[in-house]
Write an enzyme that holds these catalytic residues in place. Structure first.
Site, PDB file in Angstrom:
ATOM      1  N   ASP A   1      -7.780 -40.528  18.349  1.00 34.55           N
ATOM      2  CA  ASP A   1      -6.396 -41.189  18.513  1.00 34.55           C
ATOM      3  C   ASP A   1      -5.358 -40.015  17.784  1.00 34.55           C
ATOM      4  O   ASP A   1      -4.432 -40.137  17.841  1.00 34.55           O
ATOM      5  CB  ASP A   1      -6.126 -42.451  17.776  1.00 34.55           C
ATOM      6  CG  ASP A   1      -4.775 -42.992  17.838  1.00 34.55           C
ATOM      7  OD1 ASP A   1      -4.335 -43.183  18.926  1.00 34.55           O
ATOM      8  OD2 ASP A   1      -4.094 -43.268  16.831  1.00 34.55           O
TER       9      ASP A   1
ATOM     10  N   CYS B   1     -10.389 -41.093   6.237  1.00 32.63           N
ATOM     11  CA  CYS B   1     -10.269 -40.494   4.790  1.00 32.63           C
ATOM     12  C   CYS B   1      -9.077 -39.659   5.044  1.00 32.63           C
ATOM     13  O   CYS B   1      -8.626 -39.165   6.122  1.00 32.63           O
ATOM     14  CB  CYS B   1     -11.301 -39.390   4.359  1.00 32.63           C
ATOM     15  SG  CYS B   1     -12.157 -38.426   5.579  1.00 32.63           S
TER      16      CYS B   1
ATOM     17  N   ILE C   1      -8.613 -49.575   5.321  1.00 37.65           N
ATOM     18  CA  ILE C   1      -8.962 -49.386   6.765  1.00 37.65           C
ATOM     19  C   ILE C   1     -10.259 -49.256   6.732  1.00 37.65           C
ATOM     20  O   ILE C   1     -11.080 -50.113   7.776  1.00 37.65           O
ATOM     21  CB  ILE C   1      -8.118 -48.233   7.424  1.00 37.65           C
ATOM     22  CG1 ILE C   1      -6.526 -48.446   7.292  1.00 37.65           C
ATOM     23  CG2 ILE C   1      -8.603 -48.083   8.680  1.00 37.65           C
ATOM     24  CD1 ILE C   1      -5.774 -47.163   7.856  1.00 37.65           C
TER      25      ILE C   1
ATOM     26  N   GLU D   1       0.101 -32.116  17.470  1.00 34.80           N
ATOM     27  CA  GLU D   1       0.769 -33.373  18.159  1.00 34.80           C
ATOM     28  C   GLU D   1       2.244 -33.202  18.275  1.00 34.80           C
ATOM     29  O   GLU D   1       2.763 -32.865  17.487  1.00 34.80           O
ATOM     30  CB  GLU D   1       0.510 -34.674  17.314  1.00 34.80           C
ATOM     31  CG  GLU D   1      -1.073 -35.024  17.188  1.00 34.80           C
ATOM     32  CD  GLU D   1      -1.208 -35.881  16.129  1.00 34.80           C
ATOM     33  OE1 GLU D   1      -2.602 -36.418  16.189  1.00 34.80           O
ATOM     34  OE2 GLU D   1      -0.185 -36.550  15.709  1.00 34.80           O
TER      35      GLU D   1
ATOM     36  N   HIS E   1      -2.049 -40.996  19.102  1.00 36.46           N
ATOM     37  CA  HIS E   1      -1.577 -41.471  18.029  1.00 36.46           C
ATOM     38  C   HIS E   1      -0.978 -42.879  17.920  1.00 36.46           C
ATOM     39  O   HIS E   1       0.068 -43.119  17.312  1.00 36.46           O
ATOM     40  CB  HIS E   1      -0.682 -40.236  17.334  1.00 36.46           C
ATOM     41  CG  HIS E   1      -0.776 -40.429  15.973  1.00 36.46           C
ATOM     42  ND1 HIS E   1      -0.798 -39.318  15.191  1.00 36.46           N
ATOM     43  CD2 HIS E   1      -0.979 -41.318  14.847  1.00 36.46           C
ATOM     44  CE1 HIS E   1      -0.994 -39.712  13.880  1.00 36.46           C
ATOM     45  NE2 HIS E   1      -1.044 -40.817  13.670  1.00 36.46           N
TER      46      HIS E   1
END
Length: 315
Positions: free
Chosen positions: A258, A205, A158, A263, A282
């Protein structure tokens, strides 16, 4: 084979087909599973698939028929790996399914921080443009990202995709990687240099003991007052209290997150009140294309397990 999916909804809220899994065994699909429901629902399962539902040593020890755990994500910290290993249970994950999806979200967030598209669109709909004396207006400064420096922490798949997009936008790219390899258009630097010189810092990371709260009082103090922080990786990489203070005092210019520490978050999270902080729920990973790819890889992992051609093994 009896296959149980413990938390299917986020992967497939109804816009994908489960056929690739139904072909591999008898599937029981649950949208969500509470911790006290895991053992009952998976009691007869030889294969369990989970995304965020935690499988601790307690649950694993009670699932006598369990032979395989498939994590419907790249991170596999929801599984007690040592407990699975002690039982010779195979554990797989799904790497690299959402590389482009996440990289694109980084720039969606960065462009909102710098161009304020959503903010101005909403203002126009509420009448701000209609009431202007001039042909245009802007409520916040608009910033070109060309010639800015993108600092990338973690240059895996990514991070590398983000670096490629950054170069396409005309940005310079700095990166920190524990074991750096020569990368086109990327200058490898230490973390302190990255924090000091970057106009935008994007985190890519994993969350480990070493990277927990990587963004903290000390690292924020190194950053430019004009810098932006973007986190599409893991919420625990950021000390939210330190970030809140940095945003409130304009120690940095803004942040786009994000992911958060908890969460779903509490409704009174102080980050929600900051006009220089963008928060999305997310969803960087969640394009339909990426979710279909995830499902296909998860099915291929199971097929490999059944045929003896194991792939994407965690253990």
């Amino acid at each position: 084979m009896n296959i149980v999916i413990l938390d299917a909804y986020t992967l497939n809220p109804g816009d994908l087909s489960w056929d690739v899994l139904n072909k591999l065994g008898n599937c029981e699909i649950y949208d969500r599973t509470l911790p006290n429901q895991v053992v009952q629902r998976a009691a007869n399962a030889e294969i369990v698939l989970t995304n965020k539902t935690i499988l601790t040593s307690k649950e694993i020890s009670q699932l006598a028929k369990l032979k395989y755990i498939g994590v419907l994500a790249t991170g596999y910290n929801v599984v007690d790996i040592e407990a699975a290993k002690a039982r010779d249970i195979v554990v797989t994950n799904v790497p690299s399914y959402g590389t482009n999806s996440v990289a694109q979200m980084v720039f969606a967030l960065l462009l909102e921080l710098t161009k304020h598209v959503g903010l101005h669109s909403e203002a126009v709909k509420f009448g701000r443009w209609s009431n202007q004396a001039d042909f245009c207006y802007w409520d916040k400064s608009l910033i070109d990202i060309e010639n800015l420096t993108m600092g990338i922490v973690g240059l895996g798949a990514i991070g590398a995709a983000v670096a490629k997009l950054a170069a396409a936008f005309g940005m310079s790219v700095l990166a920190y990687q524990r074991n750096p390899k020569p990368t086109p258009n990327v200058k490898h630097v230490d973390l302190e240099t990255l924090f000091k010189q970057s106009d935008v810092i994007s985190l890519h990371c994993p969350q480990t003991l070493e990277t927990q709260q990587l963004i903290n009082v000390q690292s924020l103090a190194l950053m430019k007052t004009s810098a932006f922080l973007i986190n599409t990786s893991r919420g625990g990489l950021v000390d939210e209290a330190a970030l809140i203070k940095a945003l409130e005092t304009k120690q940095i210019a803004g942040a786009a997150l994000d992911v958060l520490n908890f969460e779903p978050p509490n409704a009174d999270n102080p980050l929600f009140k900051l006009d220089n902080c963008i928060i999305t729920p997310h969803i960087a990973w969640a394009t339909k294309t990426a979710r279909q790819r995830l499902l296909n890889i998860a099915a291929a992992n199971i097929d490999g397990f059944l045929t003896g051609d194991l792939q994407n093994l965690v253990i």
